[in-house]
Design an enzyme around this catalytic site. Structure first.
Site, PDB file in Angstrom:
ATOM      1  N   HIS A   1      -5.182   4.290   0.631  1.00 57.53           N
ATOM      2  CA  HIS A   1      -6.287   3.449   0.158  1.00 57.53           C
ATOM      3  C   HIS A   1      -5.984   2.796  -1.195  1.00 57.53           C
ATOM      4  CE1 HIS A   1      -8.555   5.251   3.414  1.00 57.53           C
ATOM      5  NE2 HIS A   1      -8.343   6.455   2.916  1.00 57.53           N
ATOM      6  N   HIS A   2      -4.746   2.341  -1.375  1.00 58.47           N
ATOM      7  CA  HIS A   2      -4.355   1.704  -2.635  1.00 58.47           C
ATOM      8  C   HIS A   2      -3.729   0.328  -2.396  1.00 58.47           C
ATOM      9  CE1 HIS A   2      -3.740   6.121  -4.112  1.00 58.47           C
ATOM     10  NE2 HIS A   2      -5.015   5.762  -4.161  1.00 58.47           N
ATOM     11  N   PRO A   3      -4.399  -0.572  -1.661  1.00 57.76           N
ATOM     12  CA  PRO A   3      -3.795  -1.876  -1.397  1.00 57.76           C
ATOM     13  C   PRO A   3      -3.788  -2.762  -2.642  1.00 57.76           C
ATOM     14  CG  PRO A   3      -6.042  -1.856  -0.599  1.00 57.76           C
ATOM     15  CD  PRO A   3      -5.732  -0.450  -1.053  1.00 57.76           C
TER      16      PRO A   3
ATOM     17  N   ASP B   1       0.855  -1.183   0.000  1.00 57.07           N
ATOM     18  CA  ASP B   1       0.000   0.000   0.000  1.00 57.07           C
ATOM     19  C   ASP B   1       0.891   1.232   0.000  1.00 57.07           C
ATOM     20  OD1 ASP B   1      -2.345   1.566   0.166  1.00 57.07           O
ATOM     21  OD2 ASP B   1      -2.252   1.623   2.355  1.00 57.07           O
ATOM     22  N   HIS B   2       0.356   2.347  -0.453  1.00 63.94           N
ATOM     23  CA  HIS B   2       1.075   3.613  -0.418  1.00 63.94           C
ATOM     24  C   HIS B   2       0.887   4.285   0.937  1.00 63.94           C
ATOM     25  CE1 HIS B   2       0.257   3.818  -5.036  1.00 63.94           C
ATOM     26  NE2 HIS B   2       1.428   3.243  -4.802  1.00 63.94           N
TER      27      HIS B   2
END
Length: 509
Positions: free
Chosen positions: A448-450, A296-297
């Site tokens: 919110h980029h898993p 994730d970021h």
């Protein structure tokens, strides 16, 4: 939009009506020949707030959100709230509506690592197929696709000031940041059409909803995929207190996202035996990579008190971005920065509210840290244990510290002088390396980029092959962010659309 699967057999069953699931249901049901079932755990009713672009932060914790959290993070000792979309449109109905491809280097890295056929040039036709980007280079951007994407019609004055700040700081201007070919600063494309959010449900699913060969069942919690020998034969799910089994003569496609897809595989007994035993699940297929490689970021930023009232947002709070390299010696961009018109920070930290402040956000686009998702137990619907492993690789904290210093440089430019009052977080007194690292541990948020938990590959730890088929089983594929071998250097939603478009073509071929 509820139907029933009782007594029917399907050519395709798609689990999850998020970004990928909406694309797959629409594309696979085209032409009327294939019978398609789409199962969604969330409601078919979408609150009116979903359509209002600046209202997306208020959707966190509602019925549109699984509203999870991570386990306490080893590097920080803190739990991180972990929102993910639930309901028709999934995360595309609750996200920040940024539509950006990653830089081409991140996709070419997939191919170099064993995901042959998933480089930038391979994905380009599917990026183009998803979009309608008028006025752009037609060799790179799409025309006539379901998603109408464009920069903000009326950009926020802070976003405009941020581009002036980027120019002042020496970053190049990007003519089309969403092309995947440029670095630097520019206006980004948004999934906003005529002032309203355009989700995957809006663009793909609703236009297909009248087809006789497409059944959509909402409030349908998937329990497991059903197996017969080495083949997937359907999906067991419940609506309320009633349990059903949908039969599939063709292929089941998991599109439940980076958390939901591996969770369903694990609940079905597909995964590493040690984790399955610990959760009380009998092993059906030893596949050690399921749930691993979670990436994730991480996100943080510099929070300022505003010198004057910040106007209310018309769009998504962040209409312009900077893609950059924190070190000139890197072979690809690794940081993203943007100025938000809200004072975004970890919820327990003090600071201004509403129109009193703003944030220069920094996020690491190429983290080294990896984590895992596992079921807490064998009960369908129980919250899984999510461990993204933030900062477990010390290089990530090193690079975020560089990014935070660069964000502070942006924040201090003369272009932002009219807006800037004082630096509230971490505060101008915080200058040395260790205090900055401590601040990054405290003010840590997910972007919110898993992804990555069912990654594409050919090695023993890969979960799906290069055609997205679950290794060791027939009739089962995964097509969502979970298949990404490594992070993309952008907000991930545009990439998920392309993955799903490609998956639809692979299935139909």
């Amino acid at each position: 939009m509820n139907s029933t699967s009782a007594g029917k057999s399907y050519d395709y069953i798609v689990v999850g009506a998020g970004t990928a699931g909406c694309v797959l249901a629409a594309r696979l049901s085209e032409g009327g020949a294939a019978r398609v079932l789409l199962l969604e755990a969330g409601s078919g009713r979408v609150p009116d707030t979903v359509a209002v672009p600046p209202a997306w932060p208020a959707l966190m914790g509602t019925s549109m959100d699984w509203a999870g959290e991570t386990v306490p993070q080893k590097a920080t000792g803190r739990v991180v709230p972990w929102a993910r979309g639930r309901g028709l449109g999934g995360s595309s109905a609750v996200n920040g509506m940024v539509f950006l491809r990653g830089h081409r280097t991140c996709y070419d890295a997939w191919a170099s690592a064993g995901a042959a056929g998933w480089g930038f040039d391979d994905l380009l036709p599917f990026f183009r197929r998803s979009e309608n980007a008028e006025g752009r280079d037609p060799a790179v951007r799409g025309l006539g696709g379901p998603l109408t994407v464009a920069p903000a019609a009326h950009g926020h004055p802070l976003a405009a000031a941020s581009l002036g700040a980027a120019d002042e700081a020496g970053y190049p201007k990007a003519a089309d940041l969403g092309s995947g070919l440029e670095e630097g600063a520019g206006w980004c494309d948004l999934n906003i059409v005529d002032g309203r959010r355009q989700s995957a449900a809006d663009a793909y699913l609703h236009p297909a909803s009248g087809r006789d060969n497409l059944d959509v069942v909402t409030d349908a919690l998937a329990h497991r995929v059903t197996l017969d020998g080495g083949r997937c034969t359907g999906v067991e799910y419940s609506v309320g207190t009633r349990t059903h089994t949908a039969r599939c003569s063709g292929e089941v496609v998991l599109a439940a996202g980076a958390i939901g897809s591996p969770q369903l595989l694990l609940l079905s007994g597909i995964g590493p035996p040690a984790h399955l035993r610990k959760s009380g699940i009998e092993t059906a297929l030893d596949l050690p990579g399921v749930g691993a490689n979670l990436h994730d970021h991480p996100m943080s930023g510099i929070v300022y008190r505003a010198a004057r009232p910040v106007p209310a947002a018309e769009n998504n709070h962040a209409e312009a971005q900077i893609l950059l390299r924190g070190d000139a010696g890197l072979d690809a961009p690794d940081l993203q920065m943007m100025v938000l018109d809200i004072p975004l920070r970890e919820e327990t930290l003090p600071g201004p509210e509403g129109g009193e402040g703003y944030t220069v956000v920094v996020s690491l686009m190429a983290p080294y840290s990896r984590g895992r998702v596992v079921p807490a137990d064998a009960v369908p619907g129980a919250a899984p244990l999510i461990d993204p492993g933030y900062y477990t690789d010390s290089r990530d904290l090193d690079r975020m510290t560089v990014g935070l210093r660069l964000a502070r440089e942006i924040g201090r430019t003369s272009a932002l002088d009219p807006w800037r009052d004082e630096e509230v977080l971490p505060g101008r007194a915080v200058q040395d390396e260790e205090p900055l690292r401590g601040y990054l541990r405290r003010n840590l948020r997910t972007y919110h980029h898993p992804g990555g938990t069912c990654r594409i590959g050919t090695d023993d730890a890969a979960v799906v092959d290069t055609r997205l088929r679950v290794r060791g089983l027939a009739g089962l594929r995964v097509a969502d962010a979970s298949v990404m071998p490594s992070p993309v250097s952008a907000n991930s939603n545009a990439t998920v659309y392309a993955i799903a478009e490609r998956a639809a073509e692979l299935l139909r071929s």
